[in-house]
Motif scaffolding. Structure first.
Motif, short mmCIF file in Angstrom:
data_model
loop_
_atom_site.label_atom_id
_atom_site.label_comp_id
_atom_site.label_asym_id
_atom_site.label_seq_id
_atom_site.Cartn_x
_atom_site.Cartn_y
_atom_site.Cartn_z
N CYS A 199 39.62 57.85 56.51
CA CYS A 199 38.23 57.42 56.27
C CYS A 199 37.91 57.36 54.79
N SER A 209 39.24 49.52 58.69
CA SER A 209 39.34 50.33 59.91
C SER A 209 40.28 49.67 60.91
N ILE A 212 44.06 50.78 61.22
CA ILE A 212 44.46 52.08 61.76
C ILE A 212 45.10 51.92 63.13
N ARG B 167 39.64 55.27 64.49
CA ARG B 167 39.25 53.92 64.08
C ARG B 167 37.74 53.75 64.13
N MET B 169 35.50 56.08 63.80
CA MET B 169 34.89 56.81 62.68
C MET B 169 35.06 56.02 61.40
N ALA B 170 36.24 55.40 61.23
CA ALA B 170 36.46 54.58 60.05
C ALA B 170 35.49 53.39 60.05
N TRP B 171 35.25 52.83 61.21
CA TRP B 171 34.27 51.75 61.35
C TRP B 171 32.89 52.24 60.93
N VAL B 173 32.26 54.52 58.81
CA VAL B 173 32.25 54.63 57.35
C VAL B 173 32.07 53.26 56.73
#
Lengths: 285, 335
Positions: A199, A209, A212, B167, B169-171, B173
């Motif tokens: 992140c 994202s 990943i 993924r 959570m990355a989205w 962010v």
């Protein structure tokens, strides 16, 4: 009526606990002294697999420490035992689900694993006691190596790895076999750390994202040493749970239970390895 | 055959059930329904028939769980690894799924009467579109039922699920909803497919295999694991009772371990919040070390703003997931 059921339930659980304690006591008696005729009869009823056979008695004798001349033949015997198995795990996890672990017994198990030909051994307890006392475990392993195998220069030297959060304490003696000391931090917490790293990369626009995927996460969770997933975890103690042991890495791991690690014998470990040897992994197919 | 098997427990079963219920009962049980093909071989049936029997056993087991007051059940119906099987078998399994989900829609009123909510967990976009649409219909139709919950893991593996959560959570962010420092164990759990369910208390695997096969690895870290050698289509009420007894025997020690883990988690969150405080004070500071009061205020601020961000993110995630199903449903209706 509810009271009656409550009583019946308590009685049932008490009976099961008594049976478990009885089995454990009988196992101990049969090992130490062969047991009286009555004990052997009761054991045959309750634990059909527990009566030691001739080959097991031989194994039992071989695990007792003795003179230097013995250590050589024991090493050869153990190596042969490993070769006799249909398949030998490359990485074995020793999971102690009991209070107050015994360092000597764990050290014995580690040494036996390595003598039989296992390349990587992980030691785990959910209180993190082994990790907190890493150096004590290391000393114990060295001592048992001396006792059981006759420390032989660089042949069986052990590398003990431990992660204490962000600090990596490597006690390098020589290359393999490798012993890893694990705690719950190496489980979910490691996955969370890897997620945070990814992140951060996304936050700094180094990554999207959508990049990943499973293999990316897998590589991050495997660290630098490239230790394979444990094929076998031997669980010591009465608790039927993984208690936080490496959730990501145990997707195909076989779990074999041994009642206790205290005064554990080589034959207990070998029995678990034999069970692993005959299992069939279909891998989804 | 039906998803709901009517029927009552016999006297002995009722007594056993009442005795068990006097102790702690699992609120969520997960099953790895293994052994259908071996059962078929044993009875000289076709594989497909073995899988059918497996489904019937599922319906029966759901009834037992209901009668034992176990409100939530999760089952491992189809793994992503199972796509490796022969085309014939995979097609057979997907056809069986189509049949069963269609049947489910026919029985919608009965399901509503019993309050059954069906959820399907997995990487559903790996499935053929028509099956995805059926699943969407089934999920949306039973969504408001709330007496008991059945989670079917289909096109699922735990590693894919965990990766998907990361993924998401990355989205979050990327969308500016959360910061990377907000990532925590609790947040990851909320991003899993199973986020609407508590962790399983008991995981049962039949047919004698003693592995987890990539099923709920995150969620079952502190569950009671019971491995039983009976083949799934031969599972009996007494097998279930045996598993529940194991759960009851292990209950106290597992609770203790869970508590310990929860405390560790809380400590880690506190550490993360403190790091945020240190950052904040550094930016705001005028070189002088902050006093305890300022530190306390900063900690409170960090915690509150983190929680607000997380709530917004989870709301957005929920909407994204609802849209996935309603879009599929919309396509199905208009098709």
């Amino acid at each position: 009526m509810a009271l009656l059921y409550g009583l019946l339930w308590r009685l049932l659980l008490a009976l099961l606990r008594i049976k478990r304690a009885l089995m454990s006591w009988l196992r101990g008696r049969l090992r130490n002294r062969g047991g009286s005729l009555w004990e052997r009869m009761v054991a045959a009823l309750l634990l059909p697999a527990a009566l030691p056979t001739d080959s097991q008695k031989k194994l039992e004798q071989s695990s007792v420490s003795g003179s230097r001349a013995d250590t050589g033949s024991r090493r050869a015997q153990w190596l042969a035992d490993g070769k006799a198995l249909e398949k030998l795990p490359v990485h074995v996890g020793l999971m102690v689900a009991e209070e107050e672990p015994s360092f000597t017994d764990i050290a014995n198990l580690v040494v036996w694993c390595m003598a039989v030909g296992v390349s990587y051994v992980s030691v785990y307890d959910h209180h993190g006691i082994f990790q907190k006392n890493n150096s004590r475990l290391q000393e114990e392993i060295m001592r048992q190596q001396q006792n059981l195998l006759g420390l032989d220069g660089s042949k069986y030297n052990v590398e003990v790895l431990s992660n204490g959060g962000d600090e990596h304490q490597h006690c390098v003696v020589s290359c393999r076999p490798t012993v890893k000391v694990l705690s719950p931090e190496d489980g979910k917490h490691s996955i969370v750390q890897a997620a945070r790293k990814l992140c951060h990369a996304v936050e700094n626009k180094e990554r999207s994202s959508r990049d990943i995927n499973v293999s990316m996460l897998d590589v991050m969770l495997r660290e630098s040493k490239n230790i394979p997933d444990p094929e076998l975890v031997v669980k010591f103690g009465p608790v039927n749970s993984t208690l936080g042991f490496l959730p990501w890495h145990i997707r195909l791991t076989e779990f074999v239970s041994v009642p206790s690690h205290r005064n554990v014998l080589y034959e207990d470990l070998y029995g678990a390895l034999q069970r692993y040897g005959v299992c069939q992994q279909r891998l989804g197919q | 055959m039906s998803w709901i098997r009517e029927g009552e427990l016999n006297l002995l079963e009722k007594i056993a059930s009442n005795v068990l219920k006097a102790g702690p009962m699992p609120k969520h049980v997960a099953f790895i329904m293994d052994g259908n093909r071996r059962f078929a071989r044993k009875k000289n049936m076709e594989r497909q028939e073995g899988h059918m029997q497996g489904f019937n056993k599922l319906a029966e087991t759901l009834r037992w769980c209901k009668q034992l007051s176990i409100p939530e059940v999760t089952v491992y119906a189809f793994s992503i690894e199972n796509f490796k099987r022969t085309k014939e078998e995979v097609d057979g399994l997907l056809d069986l799924a189509r049949q069963k989900f269609e049947r489910l829609l026919e029985e919608r009123e009965n399901l509503e009467k019993h309050g059954v909510c069906i959820r399907v967990l997995g990487d559903l976009n790996m499935l053929p579109l028509d099956l995805q649409q059926l699943i969407a219909k089934a999920v949306l139709t039973t969504r408001t039922n709330n007496k008991c919950f059945l989670n079917v893991c289909f096109a699922y593996t735990s590693r894919y699920e965990i990766t998907n959560a990361v993924r998401e959570m990355a989205w979050g962010v990327e969308q500016g909803l959360i910061k990377a420092s907000d990532v925590s164990e609790a947040l990851l759990s909320e991003c899993l497919y199973s986020n609407n369910s508590p962790n399983p208390d008991l995981l049962i695997r039949t047919s004698g295999e003693v592995r987890l096969s990539d099923f709920l690895l995150w969620q079952t870290s502190h569950s009671c694991l019971v491995f039983q050698s009976v083949l799934w289509p031969e599972y009996t009420f007494w097998n279930l009772c045996e598993a529940i007894l194991q759960y009851q025997l292990n209950h106290k020690s597992i609770q203790k371990a869970r508590e310990l883990h929860r405390e560790e988690q809380a400590l880690q969150q506190l550490e993360a919040d403190r790091a945020c405080v240190a950052d904040l004070l550094q930016h705001q500071g005028n070189g002088k070390p902050a006093d305890a009061k300022r530190r306390q205020e900063a900690l409170h601020l960090c915690t509150v703003s983190r929680e607000a961000r997380v709530q917004d993110f989870l709301q957005a995630l929920k909407q994204k997931r609802n849209h996935f199903f309603s879009d599929l449903y919309g396509e199905a209706v208009s098709a």
